[in-house]
Design an enzyme around this catalytic site. Structure first.
Site, PDB file in Angstrom:
ATOM      1  N   HIS A  69      31.489 -16.373 -18.617  1.00 47.08           N
ATOM      2  CA  HIS A  69      31.697 -17.727 -18.102  1.00 47.08           C
ATOM      3  C   HIS A  69      33.161 -17.932 -17.723  1.00 47.08           C
ATOM      4  CE1 HIS A  69      29.515 -21.694 -18.058  1.00 47.08           C
ATOM      5  NE2 HIS A  69      30.722 -22.072 -17.745  1.00 47.08           N
ATOM      6  N   HIS A  71      35.846 -19.376 -14.694  1.00 44.87           N
ATOM      7  CA  HIS A  71      36.064 -20.122 -13.442  1.00 44.87           C
ATOM      8  C   HIS A  71      37.320 -19.541 -12.800  1.00 44.87           C
ATOM      9  CE1 HIS A  71      33.163 -23.346 -14.581  1.00 44.87           C
ATOM     10  NE2 HIS A  71      33.576 -23.067 -15.808  1.00 44.87           N
ATOM     11  N   LEU A  72      37.121 -18.749 -11.730  1.00 45.33           N
ATOM     12  CA  LEU A  72      38.291 -18.091 -11.141  1.00 45.33           C
ATOM     13  C   LEU A  72      38.885 -18.855  -9.968  1.00 45.33           C
ATOM     14  CD1 LEU A  72      37.986 -14.237 -11.375  1.00 45.33           C
ATOM     15  CD2 LEU A  72      38.736 -15.916 -13.026  1.00 45.33           C
ATOM     16  N   ARG A  73      38.269 -19.950  -9.557  1.00 45.90           N
ATOM     17  CA  ARG A  73      38.894 -20.910  -8.626  1.00 45.90           C
ATOM     18  C   ARG A  73      39.034 -20.448  -7.179  1.00 45.90           C
ATOM     19  NH1 ARG A  73      37.555 -24.624 -11.784  1.00 45.90           N
ATOM     20  NH2 ARG A  73      39.001 -25.420 -13.328  1.00 45.90           N
ATOM     21  N   ASP A 313      34.854 -19.439 -21.089  1.00 45.81           N
ATOM     22  CA  ASP A 313      34.940 -20.659 -20.286  1.00 45.81           C
ATOM     23  C   ASP A 313      36.360 -20.824 -19.746  1.00 45.81           C
ATOM     24  OD1 ASP A 313      34.188 -22.956 -18.990  1.00 45.81           O
ATOM     25  OD2 ASP A 313      34.420 -24.246 -20.743  1.00 45.81           O
ATOM     26  N   HIS A 317      43.861 -24.905 -14.933  1.00 39.77           N
ATOM     27  CA  HIS A 317      44.281 -26.141 -14.265  1.00 39.77           C
ATOM     28  C   HIS A 317      45.786 -26.087 -14.115  1.00 39.77           C
ATOM     29  CE1 HIS A 317      40.520 -28.304 -14.221  1.00 39.77           C
ATOM     30  NE2 HIS A 317      40.316 -28.035 -15.497  1.00 39.77           N
TER      31      HIS A 317
END
Lengths: 431, 186, 306
Positions: A69, A71-73, A313, A317
């Protein structure tokens, strides 16, 4: 942000390390010879004239980790993370494989985006297996073209970071996905019950004046999803579970033979709501940090097998987004670079989780859930492993990250276990 | 913590009472009677000292002179230089001071800064016709051009010494003592 | 004494008593012919109001002027915050202008706490989200002490929307530290979860609350709570939780009524009740200025941590 440099592997001799691979039932101190990206031999007395010798006496070698899980953006939010920087962070944390979430811009709901991610991943040391969106644009309205996405290389479907609210549509997705042996990953949060909550609902949220996200916001979706999994017989994976009740529900379902798997994040196993006492936005995550009782239930779930896997996860940011008042800050923490050492410090060292189980949850189980090949420390296998000095410590500082973002929930903590090197895809990275 | 070390008795109880009577007489003489007088005592010992002087005035002239208490904390010039804000004391000036002759009373006159602050505070309360200053002890070392009109005793001191004025109505006994104070580290 | 005033949860009984006692001293200052003292001359205070507030801002501003401080008002409309500047940058910029103290109100809880980490100035919380509004709590206690002598053993009911009330939280902490008993009264949807952690009584009927208490501190009900589904209608709320003269006359004892304002007359409080002999609502406003002077004065002298 640190600069990442990997080298092509020549012949390498890894000397003196303890080789630990629960999957191959291997646990011994031996030398390991690498040739052409493969493990050429495990034993003693290999000639070292032509090899680069890596003397890592006292260190431990583990098969490469896999994050279910991340999030590599990229594409879309390259200021927060790119595939290259995310993969550098993964390597620095011992992860040689990642399943990327579809909340890119555009959303990973077409063959084009899946292929874009795979092409970008080719230049890195990491094997990326993208998850594609269940619904077009992750809107929760119409199914994405699942068959084509699988053909393009998607290994799972998910509308992460949101739950698919429409149970009817989720049922169709599960039924449809049965064709491909590909799991559907749901993030378990009921939007109505979660409202605009900022943290776990309870005594602490009441005192701090923060709106709460009650545990039942998760439990109710877990129940629904378990019923759907049981009814459709499809492979359902529940991501980032965080409550005691969720563990109990899943334990019962598994006993009944429901085909369900689930994962938990390192921070939910290690931290609780008290961390928010000073309104530090690095602790604002979804699901929220729960109570100590929830945390203990999660650890028990890991031990007894109710919880199959650990997933970071990883949610980068930028500081501009995260270093604001808690009401405005987005949810999420980075995780790839801290996951193993945080768990090792917090659970293994204190004897609450055996190291073998941790390796099982962070390396073997995630790949099995996605039907991927599990790396092993055995002759002839590809060199896919990380080397750690478990006697050493490091402080997590803002300038210690390979990730483009530094919103780490473990920032300023001192963690046990320092990574020395990683091998994968015929390359070697040394810290 | 401050520790007081007794050095010498400057005024004994009898002498103290005689000084009070003399101060009362001088005030009445110079101000032409008690008719337009208002006494304002400064915290903490000026106020009870003012009460004692008023008793002597009453003995002499048989009139009740109005009295008020004044706290000058908010007018101090060292407010930004202190480690901690000082706790305020009561200011209670129940009468109008405009047009009156205000007799400002304090126990010891030293740098003159307290009196400067007291005059600013007084003028904010109304516009007195005159302000006169009475002190029991003038110990010298003035920082500001301020001078008392009625002085119990002029007492040259060194900077390491302090003057302690005791009053029957709050300390149980009258008297003035020279003491040395050393700061005790805690 | 704490350097900042972030909330009454973090204050000792001694600190609360010292602020209120000083508040009474300043009340005397306010009764002087010239109700102004030179105490904070040369100090610069910025009022950073990210949320609309007329009363609290005016009260603070007046307190600052009465203490001779220089004040700057910063409100969000038309400011760079509206243009996307982060809170941290805003405060850094303001601090570069040599500010001694910041009075801040924000809709996010924890903003005053956050600001203590980005500036050396003293931070005074003028209301942060649903968290605390310490000066309101202090002035409420001061008003009760003024009217009733002491709050020790006093029974105070906070009535209404406790869930969304920072006033309620500050009152609970402050009153309990000074030995008062506190109860909450409102529909269960407006009582926060685990409110029992505070050791408070909870009433779902205003009649029961009136029979129990000596003081009713009535909170403003915001009508948007109705559209959020937290109570069915204005009418039903008023019937069950509205405080009326008739309900007060049913008990044979003196009740004191407080309200932090602004009042919805006819909703949480009957029309004329705010102006009746029960009410100390205007005393609260008067005391507000004195109390805020006390806070500004006392906090101006607390040095940064060595």
């Amino acid at each position: 942000m640190k600069e990442f440099k990997a080298k092509k592997q020549n012949e390498i001799l890894i000397k003196g390390a303890r080789l630990l691979d629960p999957g191959s039932k291997l646990d011994k101190v031996a030398d390991m010879l690498l040739r052409q990206g493969k493990i050429a031999g495990i034993g003693q007395g290999f000639p070292s004239e032509n090899a680069d010798v890596l003397d890592v006496g006292g260190c431990v070698v583990f098969p490469g980790f896999f994050d279910l899980h991340a999030h590599l953006r990229e594409p879309g939010f390259e200021d927060q993370e790119t595939i290259a920087s995310g993969c550098a962070a993964a390597i620095a944390g011992g992860f040689t494989g990642l399943c990327t979430m579809p909340d890119t811009e555009p959303v990973t709901d077409t063959r084009g985006v899946v292929e874009f991610i795979q092409r970008a991943a080719e230049k890195t040391m990491v094997d990326i297996s993208p998850a594609a969106a269940i619904t077009k644009d992750c809107c929760g309205a119409e199914l994405a073209e699942m068959a084509e996405l699988v053909q393009a290389g998607a290994v799972a479907f998910s509308d992460a970071p949101h739950s698919l609210a429409n149970a009817g549509l989720l049922r169709h997705a599960l039924d449809y996905a049965c064709m491909f042996k590909v799991p559907v990953i749901d993030v378990c949060e009921h939007a109505g019950l979660a409202g605009d909550g900022l943290m776990h609902e309870g005594a602490m949220s009441t005192r701090l004046g923060m709106r709460g996200i009650p545990g039942i916001a998760e439990d109710i979706i877990i129940s629904r999803d378990l019923h759907l999994a049981e009814y459709t017989g499809a492979a359902m994976h529940l991501a980032k579970i965080s409550t005691k009740r969720a563990v109990e529900l899943i334990r019962d379902a598994k006993k009944r033979g429901v085909k369900v798997t689930c994962d938990v994040t390192p921070h939910h196993c290690l931290l609780a709501e008290e961390s928010l006492a000073h309104y530090n936005t690095d602790f604002k995550v979804k699901p929220p940090l729960r109570t100590v009782a929830d945390r203990e239930a999660l650890i028990k779930g890991l031990r007894d097998g109710t919880i199959d896997a650990i997933a970071t996860d990883h949610t980068p940011h930028s500081p501009e987004e995260k270093q604001v008042e808690i009401l405005a800050a987005p949810f999420g923490t980075t995780g790839l670079e801290t996951a193993f050492s945080a768990l090792y410090s917090g659970l293994v060292q204190s004897g609450r989780l055996p190291l073998e189980i941790l390796l099982q949850k962070i390396s073997v189980a995630p790949r099995k859930i996605l039907h991927l090949t599990v790396p092993a420390l055995r002759e002839g296998a590809p060199a896919n492993f990380s080397i750690w000095d478990l006697q050493a410590q490091r402080q997590v500082t803002a300038d210690s990250f390979y990730s483009r973002s530094r919103n780490s929930i473990f920032l300023n903590d001192t963690l046990q276990g320092v990574i020395k090197a990683v091998c994968n895809k015929g390359q070697i990275w040394q810290a | 913590m401050k520790k007081e070390k007794y050095l010498a008795e400057i005024i004994d109880p009898n002498g103290f009472q005689r000084t009070l009577r003399r101060l009362a007489s001088e005030i009445l003489e110079q101000c032409g009677g008690a008719g337009n007088l208002v006494f304002i005592g400064l915290h903490t010992r000026g106020f009870p000292l003012a009460k004692r002087i008023i008793e002597c005035v009453k003995t002499e002239e048989n009139v009740d002179v109005p009295i008020g208490s004044l706290d000058v904390t908010l007018y101090r010039d060292d407010i930004n230089h202190r480690a901690e804000s000082l706790q305020m004391q009561v200011t209670d000036v129940p009468m109008d001071i405009a047009g009156k002759t205000v007799i400002l009373v304090d126990d010891v006159l030293y740098t003159g800064r307290t009196i400067r602050a007291a005059m600013d505070a007084l003028i904010d309360l109304g516009r007195p016709a005159k302000i006169r200053l009475v002190v029991m002890i003038d110990r010298g070392h003035r920082d500001l051009p301020i001078k008392a009109d009625f002085i119990g005793k002029y007492l040259p001191t060194s900077l390491g010494e302090e003057v302690s004025v005791k009053l029957k109505n709050i300390d149980g006994e009258d008297g003035v003592y020279l003491v040395s104070t050393e700061r005790e580290e805690t | 004494m704490n350097r900042h005033l972030l909330g009454l949860e973090y204050c000792s009984r001694e600190e609360i008593e010292s602020i209120i006692q000083t508040g009474f001293s300043f009340k005397e200052v306010l009764s002087r012919p010239i109700p102004k003292v030179p105490t904070l001359r040369g100090k610069t205070i910025v009022n950073l109001f990210f949320e609309n507030s007329t009363r609290t801002r005016i009260s603070f501003e007046l307190a600052q002027k009465r203490l001779s401080a220089d004040t700057v008002n910063f409100s969000v409309a038309g400011s760079s915050v509206a243009k996307g500047e982060s809170l941290r940058d805003t405060i850094r910029n303001i601090e570069a202008m040599k500010i001694d103290m910041v009075v801040v109100r924000h809709k996010s809880p924890g903003v005053p706490c956050f600001l203590t980490e980005c500036t050396d100035a003293v931070i005074i919380n003028a209301g942060d989200g649903l968290h605390e509004h310490p000066t309101q709590g202090l002035l409420d206690i001061m008003t009760l002490q003024e009217k009733l002598g002491s709050v020790e053993g006093l029974k105070v009911v906070i009535v209404g929307d406790i869930l969304h009330s920072r006033v309620a939280r500050s009152n609970i902490y402050g009153l309990q530290k000074l030995g008062a008993k506190v109860a909450l009264c409102g529909p269960p949807t407006l009582i926060p979860v685990k409110a029992e952690q505070w050791g408070v009584e909870i009433f779902y009927d205003i009649g029961d609350a009136i029979r129990w208490g000596d003081v009713l501190n009535i909170l403003r009900i915001q009508l948007e709570r109705q559209s959020a589904g937290l109570f069915p209608s204005r009418r039903e709320y008023t019937q069950r939780f509205g405080v009326t003269l008739e309900k007060l006359r049913r008990v044979d004892k003196e009740i004191t009524i407080m309200h932090p304002g602004p009042i919805n007359r006819g909703l949480e409080l009957e029309h004329d009740l705010a102006d009746s002999e029960f009410s100390v609502i205007l005393d609260q406003v008067t005391n507000g200025v004195a109390l805020r002077m006390a806070v500004l004065y006392l906090k101006s002298g607390v040095p940064a941590q060595e």
